[in-house]
Design an enzyme around this catalytic site. Structure first.
Site: not given
Ligand code: G6P
Ligand code: MG
Length: 217
Positions: A11, A13
Site C-alpha cells: 500500500d 499512503d
Molecule cells: C489511499 C488513502 C485514502 C485515500 C485514497 C484515495 O488509499 O489511504 O485515504 O482516500 O488513497 O486517494 P486519492 O489520492 O485518489 O484521492
Molecule cells: Mg494506507
C-alpha cells in the site's frame, strides 16, 4: 516461516509515504468550508478508502443532500487542496530505512508492486523518486471497486504474474487487511492496522518485513 513468497505488494499512503496528514488537512478545509463537522477520528475511517467513498463518509455529517455533480465538484476541490501538499513532497519524504529495505527486497529476488486506492499514486511515487523500485503499479486509476474489495491487489498480482497465495501484502489500513484476506493473500500490518486481529503478521518498523522475506536467490 516455511512459506516462500515471490512478490510483495505495498500500500502507498501510510506505508511508504505519510500523506495521511495531507489527506486530513485537505478534507478538513473542505469540510470547514461546507460547514460539516470533521475530525481525526472520522479521518481514520478514510484510510485506504477511495476519494468518492471518503466523501460519502464525510457527508454523513451534513444536513444537506448533494447531487452527484455537486459531489464530483467537492471531490475535485479536495483533490486540488491535497495536490498542493503533494507538489511540495521530495525524496526526503521517504525514510532511508524504507528505501534501503525496498532495495534489499529487490536484491533478495522479490517482485515488488504497489496496490493503492489513490489516483495520485504515480504522481506521489515520482515526487519521492520511488517509481523505479516497482515492477508494477496498481492504483485507483485501474480499479472500479476500492478496498476492502480485493480488486486493486488482484490486479497488482496479475501485473507481476504471481498468484495471490505467493504474494504478501503490506498495509496500514483495516480496509486493506480485509482486501488482502478477501483476495487470498497473506498480510503484514504496520501502523494502525497492527490493531487488526485479521492481519497475518505485524511489524512496528518497516525494515522488520525482511524477517519474513528471506533471500530467494
Ligand atoms: C489511499 C488513502 C485514502 C485515500 C485514497 C484515495 O488509499 O489511504 O485515504 O482516500 O488513497 O486517494 P486519492 O489520492 O485518489 O484521492
Ligand atoms: Mg494506507
Amino acid at each position: 516461516m516455511d512459506k516462500k513468497y515471490k512478490g510483495v505488494i505495498f500500500d502507498l499512503d501510510g506505508v511508504l509515504v505519510f500523506t495521511d496528514h495531507f489527506h486530513y488537512l485537505a478534507w478538513k478545509k473542505l469540510a470547514d468550508e461546507e460547514g460539516i463537522y470533521f475530525d481525526e477520528k472520522i479521518n481514520d475511517r478514510l484510510r485506504g478508502v477511495s476519494r468518492m467513498d471518503s466523501l460519502d463518509i464525510i457527508l454523513e455529517r451534513s444536513q444537506k443532500t448533494y447531487t452527484s455533480q455537486e459531489k464530483a465538484a467537492l471531490a475535485e476541490r479536495k483533490n486540488e487542496y491535497y495536490k498542493s501538499y503533494l507538489t511540495k513532497m521530495t525524496p526526503e519524504d521517504v525514510k532511508e530505512e524504507t528505501r534501503k529495505t525496498l532495495e534489499e527486497l529487490k536484491n533478495r529476488g522479490y517482485k515488488l508492486a504497489i496496490g493503492s486506492s489513490s489516483k495520485n499514486t504515480k504522481f506521489i511515487l515520482n515526487q519521492v523518486h520511488l517509481t523505479s523500485m516497482f515492477l508494477a503499479i496498481s492504483d485507483g486509476t485501474n480499479i472500479v471497486r476500492s478496498k476492502p474489495d480485493p480488486e486493486v491487489f488482484l490486479k497488482a498480482a496479475l501485473f507481476i504474474q504471481e498468484k495471490p497465495a505467493d504474494c504478501l501484502i503490506m498495509e496500514d489500513a483495516f480496509a486493506g487487511i480485509e482486501a488482502g484476506k478477501r483476495g487470498g493473500f497473506k498480510t503484514i500490518a504496520i501502523g494502525q492496522a497492527t490493531k487488526d486481529e485479521e492481519a497475518d503478521y505485524k511489524v512496528q518498523e518497516f525494515k522488520e518485513i525482511l524477517n519474513f522475506l528471506p533471500p530467494l536467490i
